[in-house]
Each structure stands twice: as structure tokens, then as C-alpha cells.
Design a protein around this motif. Structure first.
Motif, PDB file in Angstrom:
ATOM      1  N   ILE A  84      -9.335  12.585  -6.170  1.00 55.61           N
ATOM      2  CA  ILE A  84      -9.678  11.170  -5.975  1.00 55.61           C
ATOM      3  C   ILE A  84      -8.667  10.520  -5.036  1.00 55.61           C
ATOM      4  CG2 ILE A  84      -9.902   8.934  -7.124  1.00 55.61           C
ATOM      5  CD1 ILE A  84     -10.884  10.526  -9.622  1.00 55.61           C
ATOM      6  N   ILE A  85      -7.400  10.796  -5.246  1.00 56.21           N
ATOM      7  CA  ILE A  85      -6.349  10.239  -4.386  1.00 56.21           C
ATOM      8  C   ILE A  85      -6.508  10.771  -2.964  1.00 56.21           C
ATOM      9  CG2 ILE A  85      -3.858  10.243  -3.951  1.00 56.21           C
ATOM     10  CD1 ILE A  85      -3.491  10.228  -7.008  1.00 56.21           C
ATOM     11  N   LEU A 144       0.801  -1.227   0.000  1.00 53.69           N
ATOM     12  CA  LEU A 144       0.000   0.000   0.000  1.00 53.69           C
ATOM     13  C   LEU A 144       0.836   1.281   0.000  1.00 53.69           C
ATOM     14  CD1 LEU A 144      -2.849  -1.045   2.452  1.00 53.69           C
ATOM     15  CD2 LEU A 144      -2.863  -1.036  -0.035  1.00 53.69           C
ATOM     16  N   VAL A 145       1.886   1.326   0.802  1.00 51.04           N
ATOM     17  CA  VAL A 145       2.701   2.543   0.864  1.00 51.04           C
ATOM     18  C   VAL A 145       3.382   2.825  -0.479  1.00 51.04           C
ATOM     19  CG1 VAL A 145       4.676   3.631   1.998  1.00 51.04           C
ATOM     20  CG2 VAL A 145       2.949   2.452   3.367  1.00 51.04           C
ATOM     21  N   PRO A 146       4.067   1.833  -1.104  1.00 48.57           N
ATOM     22  CA  PRO A 146       4.657   2.127  -2.419  1.00 48.57           C
ATOM     23  C   PRO A 146       3.616   2.492  -3.476  1.00 48.57           C
ATOM     24  CG  PRO A 146       5.631   0.155  -1.494  1.00 48.57           C
ATOM     25  CD  PRO A 146       4.489   0.533  -0.610  1.00 48.57           C
ATOM     26  N   LEU A 147       2.460   1.870  -3.418  1.00 51.43           N
ATOM     27  CA  LEU A 147       1.396   2.194  -4.371  1.00 51.43           C
ATOM     28  C   LEU A 147       0.947   3.646  -4.196  1.00 51.43           C
ATOM     29  CD1 LEU A 147      -0.571   1.197  -6.557  1.00 51.43           C
ATOM     30  CD2 LEU A 147      -2.117   0.553  -4.714  1.00 51.43           C
ATOM     31  N   GLN A 148       0.746   4.046  -2.958  1.00 51.88           N
ATOM     32  CA  GLN A 148       0.334   5.426  -2.680  1.00 51.88           C
ATOM     33  C   GLN A 148       1.412   6.416  -3.129  1.00 51.88           C
ATOM     34  OE1 GLN A 148      -2.566   6.400  -1.643  1.00 51.88           O
ATOM     35  NE2 GLN A 148      -2.249   8.491  -1.002  1.00 51.88           N
ATOM     36  N   LEU A 149       2.659   6.115  -2.831  1.00 49.66           N
ATOM     37  CA  LEU A 149       3.755   6.997  -3.239  1.00 49.66           C
ATOM     38  C   LEU A 149       3.877   7.075  -4.764  1.00 49.66           C
ATOM     39  CD1 LEU A 149       6.460   6.133  -0.568  1.00 49.66           C
ATOM     40  CD2 LEU A 149       5.060   8.205  -0.723  1.00 49.66           C
ATOM     41  N   SER A 150       3.667   5.947  -5.437  1.00 48.17           N
ATOM     42  CA  SER A 150       3.706   5.936  -6.903  1.00 48.17           C
ATOM     43  C   SER A 150       2.599   6.801  -7.496  1.00 48.17           C
ATOM     44  CB  SER A 150       3.576   4.509  -7.431  1.00 48.17           C
ATOM     45  OG  SER A 150       4.643   3.717  -6.992  1.00 48.17           O
ATOM     46  N   LEU A 151       1.397   6.668  -6.951  1.00 49.42           N
ATOM     47  CA  LEU A 151       0.279   7.485  -7.438  1.00 49.42           C
ATOM     48  C   LEU A 151       0.548   8.972  -7.233  1.00 49.42           C
ATOM     49  CD1 LEU A 151      -2.831   5.428  -6.259  1.00 49.42           C
ATOM     50  CD2 LEU A 151      -2.092   5.839  -8.605  1.00 49.42           C
ATOM     51  N   LEU A 152       1.070   9.325  -6.069  1.00 48.78           N
ATOM     52  CA  LEU A 152       1.389  10.729  -5.814  1.00 48.78           C
ATOM     53  C   LEU A 152       2.505  11.223  -6.734  1.00 48.78           C
ATOM     54  CD1 LEU A 152       1.133  10.838  -1.922  1.00 48.78           C
ATOM     55  CD2 LEU A 152      -0.410  11.894  -3.578  1.00 48.78           C
ATOM     56  N   GLY A 153       3.518  10.380  -6.958  1.00 48.36           N
ATOM     57  CA  GLY A 153       4.609  10.753  -7.862  1.00 48.36           C
ATOM     58  C   GLY A 153       4.132  10.967  -9.286  1.00 48.36           C
ATOM     59  N   LEU A 154       3.290  10.056  -9.766  1.00 50.22           N
ATOM     60  CA  LEU A 154       2.751  10.206 -11.121  1.00 50.22           C
ATOM     61  C   LEU A 154       1.870  11.450 -11.242  1.00 50.22           C
ATOM     62  CD1 LEU A 154       1.900   6.491 -11.970  1.00 50.22           C
ATOM     63  CD2 LEU A 154       3.634   7.925 -13.067  1.00 50.22           C
ATOM     64  N   THR A 155       1.096  11.722 -10.207  1.00 48.46           N
ATOM     65  CA  THR A 155       0.244  12.908 -10.217  1.00 48.46           C
ATOM     66  C   THR A 155       1.095  14.176 -10.243  1.00 48.46           C
ATOM     67  OG1 THR A 155      -1.449  11.709  -8.985  1.00 48.46           O
ATOM     68  CG2 THR A 155      -1.616  14.101  -8.998  1.00 48.46           C
ATOM     69  N   PHE A 156       2.133  14.211  -9.419  1.00 47.58           N
ATOM     70  CA  PHE A 156       3.030  15.366  -9.410  1.00 47.58           C
ATOM     71  C   PHE A 156       3.706  15.535 -10.768  1.00 47.58           C
ATOM     72  CE2 PHE A 156       7.258  17.226  -8.608  1.00 47.58           C
ATOM     73  CZ  PHE A 156       6.857  18.471  -8.134  1.00 47.58           C
ATOM     74  N   ALA A 157       4.152  14.423 -11.359  1.00 49.56           N
ATOM     75  CA  ALA A 157       4.791  14.488 -12.682  1.00 49.56           C
ATOM     76  C   ALA A 157       3.826  15.038 -13.724  1.00 49.56           C
ATOM     77  CB  ALA A 157       5.296  13.102 -13.086  1.00 49.56           C
ATOM     78  N   GLY A 158       2.565  14.627 -13.630  1.00 52.44           N
ATOM     79  CA  GLY A 158       1.573  15.138 -14.570  1.00 52.44           C
ATOM     80  C   GLY A 158       1.321  16.627 -14.394  1.00 52.44           C
TER      81      GLY A 158
END
Length: 183
Positions: A150-151, A97-111
Motif C-alpha cells: 500500500i505504501i 509529507l516527507v516526515p510522514l512518509q519516513l515515519s510510515l516506512l520506519g514503522l513498517t520496517f520495525a514491524g
């Protein structure tokens, strides 16, 4: 008044016109758990009784009647089971869960910063400014802007769910509802 805690829960639930699923959603338990409580297959933890009384707008004592009392007792088996299950749960949460959450936040920031990076690359003459790249970066930013609330909502929901889970878990270790001793 109803004879058992389960019947009292059902009676109060029906008074406020809620379904078992609605009660379950508000208490962060399953509908089957509420059904087990109402059919007296399982006695709810004290914390759940407190949450039910708050949800229905009644005193906690409403659910206990004359036949039940709250006894403060330490349950060693519940503690051992809780430590084992929660240990496994935390390992899964940390690994998945933690890596998944961090990945989603990273992708969102990159976008969100994609258009800025694309313009910077053009100014620095690293990549030429093309319509395709501009549209792709603006699309990434739009998707990130849509994903961000959503996140945020998902993170809040998981946080509330975990708090409720651990609160009920803790009360299972220290509290127990027992029959009142007859004089």
C-alpha cells in the motif's frame, strides 16, 4: 467537426466512451477541470492537449482545427505565480509529507523485524519469550507486510501526480494556445 477545442475534447471523449471523471483520473486533473475545458471556460495547456490526444488515440491537431494554433511564448506572470505557489508547496511537502512518509516506512520496517528482535531478546535473556509477545510481534509483522504494498503504491501515485503537476505547470509558463490570425 466541432467549433471549439472544448467541443472537440468532448466529442473525442464520447467517441472512446469515457466519462469526464475517467479522463481527469488518467490526466491527474480534477473532473471540474475537464468540464471547464469542454465548456470552453478554460483552454487546456498544450501538454494536456498532448496527453488527451494520446489518451483518445488521435493527432494533437484534431483539437486545434482551423481556429487555433500553438504559439511558443514566455508568460512572466505564470512564472512568478508558479515560483510562489511551488515554493509554498515544497515547504509543506518537506515539513509534512516527507516526515510522514519516513515515519510510515520506519514503522513498517520495525514491524517486519519485530519477531527477530523478540527472539534475539529472548536468546540474550533481556526479555522472556512469552506467547503474548510472540503473537504481538507476529501481528506487527503481518500488518507491516500488508502495509508495504500500500505504501509502495501510494508513493508511486504521489510521484506520478507530482510529475504531471509540474509538467502542466511548466507548459503554462512557456506555451499558450492563441487564436489564429485571419489573413
Amino acid at each position: 467537426m466541432a467549433d471549439t477545442i472544448g467541443k472537440r475534447i468532448k466529442q473525442q471523449r464520447e467517441k472512446v466512451a469515457l466519462t469526464q471523471a475517467q479522463v481527469a483520473e488518467r490526466l491527474y486533473v480534477t473532473q471540474q477541470t475537464v468540464a471547464r475545458w469542454e465548456s470552453d471556460q478554460h483552454v487546456p495547456p498544450v501538454k494536456a492537449i498532448q496527453d488527451l490526444s494520446e489518451l483518445f488515440g488521435v493527432e494533437t491537431a484534431t483539437f486545434f482545427g482551423d481556429d487555433r494554433i500553438v504559439a511558443h511564448q514566455f508568460n512572466l506572470l505564470a512564472l512568478i505565480g508558479s515560483v510562489i505557489v511551488n515554493g509554498i508547496f515544497f515547504v509543506v511537502a518537506l515539513v509534512v509529507l516527507v516526515p510522514l512518509q519516513l515515519s510510515l516506512l520506519g514503522l513498517t520496517f520495525a514491524g517486519l523485524i519485530a519477531p527477530v528482535v523478540m527472539i534475539w531478546q529472548s536468546v540474550q535473556q533481556i526479555q522472556p519469550l512469552t506467547l503474548g509477545r510472540l503473537l504481538a510481534s507476529l501481528t506487527m509483522m503481518a500488518v507491516a507486510l500488508i502495509a508495504l504494498p500500500i505504501i509502495k503504491q501510494l508513493s508511486r501515485y504521489v510521484g506520478r501526480l507530482l510529475r504531471a503537476y509540474y509538467r502542466y505547470n511548466l507548459t503554462a509558463i512557456v506555451y499558450e494556445v492563441v487564436p489564429r490570425a485571419r489573413d
